[in-house]
Structures are given as structure tokens and as C-alpha cells.
Design a protein around this motif. Structure first.
Motif, mmCIF file in Angstrom:
data_model
loop_
_atom_site.group_PDB
_atom_site.id
_atom_site.type_symbol
_atom_site.label_atom_id
_atom_site.label_comp_id
_atom_site.label_asym_id
_atom_site.label_seq_id
_atom_site.Cartn_x
_atom_site.Cartn_y
_atom_site.Cartn_z
ATOM 1 N N ARG A 98 0.796 -1.212 0.000
ATOM 2 C CA ARG A 98 0.000 0.000 0.000
ATOM 3 C C ARG A 98 0.837 1.274 0.000
ATOM 4 N N ASP A 152 -4.500 -4.644 -8.900
ATOM 5 C CA ASP A 152 -5.820 -4.083 -8.610
ATOM 6 C C ASP A 152 -6.683 -4.012 -9.867
ATOM 7 N N GLN A 153 -6.071 -3.674 -10.994
ATOM 8 C CA GLN A 153 -6.827 -3.574 -12.235
ATOM 9 C C GLN A 153 -7.308 -4.943 -12.694
ATOM 10 N N GLY A 289 -2.101 5.467 -8.546
ATOM 11 C CA GLY A 289 -3.206 5.354 -7.615
ATOM 12 C C GLY A 289 -2.888 5.801 -6.211
ATOM 13 N N SER A 290 -1.831 6.605 -6.049
ATOM 14 C CA SER A 290 -1.403 7.050 -4.725
ATOM 15 C C SER A 290 -1.045 8.520 -4.758
ATOM 16 N N GLU A 306 -1.809 5.591 -0.356
ATOM 17 C CA GLU A 306 -2.703 5.034 -1.365
ATOM 18 C C GLU A 306 -4.053 5.738 -1.296
ATOM 19 N N GLU A 307 -4.530 6.223 -2.436
ATOM 20 C CA GLU A 307 -5.776 6.986 -2.454
ATOM 21 C C GLU A 307 -6.977 6.132 -2.069
ATOM 22 N N ALA A 308 -6.927 4.835 -2.353
ATOM 23 C CA ALA A 308 -8.046 3.975 -1.965
ATOM 24 C C ALA A 308 -8.186 3.890 -0.458
ATOM 25 N N LYS A 309 -7.099 4.175 0.272
ATOM 26 C CA LYS A 309 -7.131 4.132 1.735
ATOM 27 C C LYS A 309 -7.412 5.495 2.357
ATOM 28 N N ARG A 311 -9.618 8.283 3.513
ATOM 29 C CA ARG A 311 -11.033 8.403 3.853
ATOM 30 C C ARG A 311 -11.479 9.834 4.090
ATOM 31 N N GLU A 456 -15.355 10.461 4.644
ATOM 32 C CA GLU A 456 -16.278 9.701 3.803
ATOM 33 C C GLU A 456 -17.231 8.903 4.676
#
Length: 523
Positions: A98, A152-153, A289-290, A306-309, A311, A456
Motif C-alpha cells: 500500500r 488491482d486492475q 493510484g497514490s 494510497e488513495e483507496a485508503k 477516507r 467519507e
């Protein structure tokens, strides 16, 4: 060179043999010097044994990490082995990487090395490689983040199902002798180019003196100086008396003015120098993605979030910085150390808002109006600060009575504390508020510093509604959104109980259904 997948274990850079002994000598120089001084005052017959140990011991201990640390990349993992007696093998799946952070102290940079820290989003555990050659560290970071993005993709790409009512040669368009061949998956899309979100603007140096974070370092330095100031030859009663007599020859106003100018100059030097050292060559980019942050003059650092993490974000406007239109921005993320990462130096508020909205990918939460909490919350804010001031005044009064001091001074100090408490109460209420901006919970708070937190709603895992005895009497409550990101809690203070429950229900529908509909009987 970093190892290719499937190759055997490799060592770290041989230049680590120069790094670790120097670090070991630096850590042991004080205890070794004390030991040598103690021995020199006693028997010197052990010098032929102790001196070689004191010199070569740190060198040997410093060389052990390079001799015992190996790492390799496989098709699915990065593995690190270390240890002398107790062997340890640390592994991290490539699709779970990550963050890959790079750091280089001054000694690292002289030797052309960097320290690599690999995070997997599990607590604060990290795999550390100290040290790799700078090009190898950069290549390893790019490799790990690229493979994570590809994994991830591929995980997000749905499989292509063959209709059950069609034969293989018709559904896939294959010749009979090609039907048994596996269908190759589509190649992954090339990674998106890096997008710059912010970079250093040296006009931002004007905000450095208005950030009091480095005041702690200055106070700490003065504390260290005070520990041995009594031992200095210039510090004795005669010297102090002579200095005071010399100072009193001048006007008191001039003395105060000189001291104030000196203190201000010292603070300007410390704050500006600290700003330059920390934020030199600052850049914030979005890639793989980060969010990737780099900065530092003496010690360089490269931080990946990481942008997915991520919030949410937190916009902080300290009281002094707010006077000149400055602010700071941090991200709230899961799986990173401390959960809060400052991604911008003190900078203009409009820059912090623009970057925050780019991170959130939504305009408005950092600038929209908040719902006020009403006159009862206003009184609570005043009461809280005045109560704290009264507690301090009572303690001071006890000390004044014990030492039999002049009460006029206590009255003046008490009046000042009450005035500051009233100002703090008014400021804390003006910063108070909440809103629900789409899928983001927005909370305002802070006493002298104005803080706006955006979280979020998907990152909210629970709610806590609490009421003190005083809050129950006036119908207020504290609403806490629990989350795995940031400090793991976002507090909405002194809001009406019905508003708190309704806000929680709208933010996470269904989670508080039993509280919203108390007559409903569960099936």
C-alpha cells in the motif's frame, strides 16, 4: 540492481558497510567516552584490551546488518531475511503493498543511499530495507507500486463468461484445433501519468513564523541549556549582579524593547530555517493510484499514501496563521502510521482548499456552510472555558495564600485568565458546526485553531452518542463517528440529541434504525 522475480536472495548495497559503522560509532561515542574516562582514573592495565574493543566493536556491530540481511522479489511477494542468532523472514504480497516510502539522511545522501519502507496497510508494521543505492530504491518503489496497480486492475476486470448454449468454436470464433488453447487476458492499461497537485512556492515562507510547531524545539533547547547553565563559569552571583547593574543604567523600556527584538529575531531564524529544512523541494503528485510526497533538504523523505485508503482530509487554520490567510492540510487514511499525514506545508488557504478538493474529488466540503449548534451549545462553550480558568485561579489562590503574596497580582492574573477564557469560548463556538455534503460528513471544531474535518461516510464503522449530566439537562449530546482512518474518531460536539441521531441515520442509513424508530420490533 534490484532482483528480478524468481532470482535468489541479494544483499543490500555494499555501501551500507560504511553507513552502519558510522551510525554505531555515533550511538556509542558517549558511553564509550564515559567508560574510558572512568578507566583512566583507575587502573590502566586493561587499556590494551578495552581500547581495541572500543574502536573495533562498533565497526563489527555495524557490519553485521549488511552481512545478515538479504531480500528478493518473487512473482507474488517481496521477502526479507535478517538476524544473526534468531533468523527472521518478513514477507509482503505484492498485491497488498500500500505504500513505499523513501528516506535519506545526510549520511545516506553522501553515500548515495536511501532507506525503503514498505507498508501493507496492516497496523504500523513495515518492511524496511536500509539501505539501497538511490537508483535501486527508486526502481524498487516504481516496480512495487506498478505491480500493485496492475493487480488491482486485474482484480477489478470481470471474467468473460462463455454462453452455455453455444459451442466453443462459435462463441469464441476459434478453429477446431484452437479450441483447447487458453484465451489470453487483455493486456493491462498503461498507468496514468503523474499529475502534480502542488509544489513549493517560496512566497509561502511568510507563513513560517506564524506556525508555532517549532516553538517546542526552541523551548526544549532552552531546557537543555538550563540543565548545565549553573556550571558555566560566567554564571555566578557576582556576574549576575554586575550584569543587572549594567542593564539598570538604561531605560527599562529600552531593555524590554531590545529583549523583544532579540526574541523575535531568534524565532524568525528558527521558524524559517525549520521550514526550509523540512519542505525544501516539496512536491505532491498523484501517480500509481497514490499520493506521493517528496521534501527535505538535509534529510529527504518520500511518502506514499494510497488513495483507496484515504477516507478524508483535515484542514487546520492555527490562530496566528489564520490572521495572514494560511492553513495546513492533512489526509486521514487507514493502514498508515498514525493515520494522519500532513501533505502540505503551511500555505495560503486557497491552495490548501484546492488540494483538499482534488484529494476528495469533490468541491464544496471545505468551504460550504455548517449547521450551527444553537444557543445552548454557545453557553456550553463559554462554560467549559470559564470552568477551566476558574480551576486555575483557585490553584493560584492557594499558592498566593500559602506564600502570603500580594493579592493585587492575583486579581490581575485572574482577570486576564477570565478574559482569555471568554475569548476561547467564543472562538470554539464559532468554529463549531456540522454538515452532510453528499457522501461526506463535515465537522467543524477547535478552540483557537479552526479545524474542519471531512470524512467519507463509507469509512464510518459505528457511532457513539454520549451525554454528560449537564448535557442531559439541556438536551445536548456528543456524537462520535468511529472509523479506521486518522485518529479513529471524529467528534461532533454539543449537538441536539435528535439532530445527532438524524445526522447519523442520514450518513449511514439503516445503522441507527432502531433508534430512529423506537416502536419498531425486530423481525
Amino acid at each position: 540492481m534490484i532482483p528480478e522475480p524468481g532470482e535468489g536472495y541479494v544483499r543490500l548495497s555494499p555501501r551500507k558497510l560504511l553507513l552502519d559503522p558510522v551510525k554505531a560509532v555515533g550511538q556509542m561515542v558517549v558511553p564509550v567516552a564515559i567508560a574510558l574516562i572512568g578507566i583512566s582514573r583507575s587502573d590502566t592495565k586493561f587499556w590494551p584490551i578495552i581500547l581495541p574493543l572500543a574502536v573495533f566493536g562498533p565497526l563489527v556491530l555495524g557490519a553485521l546488518p549488511w552481512l545478515t540481511t538479504h531480500y528478493r522479489l518473487t512473482a507474488t511477494q517481496i521477502q526479507v531475511r535478517s538476524g544473526v542468532l534468531n533468523k527472521t523472514t518478513s514477507t509482503a504480497p505484492l498485491d497488498r503493498v500500500r505504500s513505499v516510502d523513501l528516506e535519506a539522511s545526510l549520511l545516506h545522501r553522501v553515500l548515495g543511499l536511501q532507506k525503503v519502507q514498505i507498508g501493507t496497510g496492516v497496523d504500523d508494521d513495515r518492511i524496511t530495507l536500509d539501505a539501497l543505492a538511490a537508483p535501486d530504491a527508486q526502481a524498487l518503489r516504481t516496480t512495487l507500486l506498478t505491480r500493485r496497480a496492475v493487480a488491482d486492475q486485474q482484480a477489478a476486470t470481470p471474467p468473460v463468461d462463455q454462453p452455455a448454449d453455444q459451442p466453443a468454436d462459435q462463441s469464441l470464433g476459434l478453429l477446431p484445433d484452437q479450441q483447447s488453447r487458453p484465451v489470453a487476458p487483455p493486456p493491462p492499461a498503461p498507468p496514468a501519468p503523474a499529475v502534480a497537485l502542488a509544489r513549493i512556492d517560496w512566497s509561502w515562507l511568510r507563513f513560517a513564523p506564524f506556525s508555532l510547531g517549532r516553538l517546542v524545539l526552541l523551548v526544549g533547547g532552552l531546557g537543555v541549556l538550563s540543565q548545565f547553565a549553573d556550571e558555566l563559569p560566567i554564571w555566578n552571583e557576582e556576574t549576575a549582579t554586575s550584569a543587572w547593574e549594567w542593564l539598570t543604567q538604561f531605560a527599562v523600556v529600552a531593555i524590554v524593547l531590545v529583549l523583544a527584538v532579540g526574541a523575535l529575531t531568534l524565532w524568525l531564524v528558527v521558524s524559517v530555517a525549520g521550514y526550509v529544512l523540512q519542505w525544501w523541494d516539496f512536491r505532491l503528485v498523484r501517480e500509481h493510484g497514490s499520493l506521493h510526497l517528496t521534501s527535505g533538504l538535509v534529510t529527504t523523505r518520500s511518502i506514499t499514501v494510497e488513495e483507496a485508503k484515504v477516507r478524508g482530509v483535515e484542514l487546520t487554520e492555527p490562530v496566528l496563521m489564520r490572521l495572514v490567510g494560511g492553513a495546513e492540510l492533512s489526509t486521514l487514511a487507514t493502514g498508515v502510521e498514525n493515520g494522519v499525514t500532513q501533505v502540505l506545508p503551511p500555505c495560503p488557504r486557497e491552495v490548501a482548499v484546492a488540494v483538499g478538493e482534488a484529494v476528495l474529488d469533490r468541491p464544496g466540503p471545505l468551504t460550504g456552510r455548517l449547521v450551527a449548534h444553537g444557543p445552548k451549545a454557545h453557553r456550553r462553550a463559554w462554560f467549559r472555558q470559564l470552568r477551566n480558568a476558574l480551576d486555575v485561579i483557585v490553584l493560584l489562590a492557594l499558592g498566593w495564600w500559602w506564600f502570603d503574596l500580594t493579592w493585587w497580582w492575583l486579581a490581575a492574573i485572574g482577570a486576564t485568565l477570565l478574559a482569555l477564557a471568554a475569548a476561547a469560548g467564543e472562538a470554539s463556538y464559532r468554529h463549531l458546526g456540522h454538515a452532510l455534503a453528499g457522501d461526506h460528513l463535515v465537522v467543524g471544531g477547535g478552540t483557537f485553531a479552526r479545524i474542519r474535518t471531512v470524512l467519507e461516510t463509507d469509512g464510518i464503522i459505528g457511532w457513539v452518542v454520549s451525554q454528560s449530566w449537564w448535557q442531559r439537562r439541556i438536551g445536548l449530546a456528543d456524537l462520535t463517528a468511529t472509523t479506521a482512518a486518522g485518529t479513529e474518531r471524529v467528534l461532533v460536539r454539543d449537538v441536539r440529541l435528535d439532530v445527532a441521531v438524524a445526522l447519523a441515520d442520514r450518513a449511514t442509513p439503516g445503522l441507527l434504525t432502531d433508534f430512529v424508530e423506537p416502536d419498531r420490533v425486530p423481525a
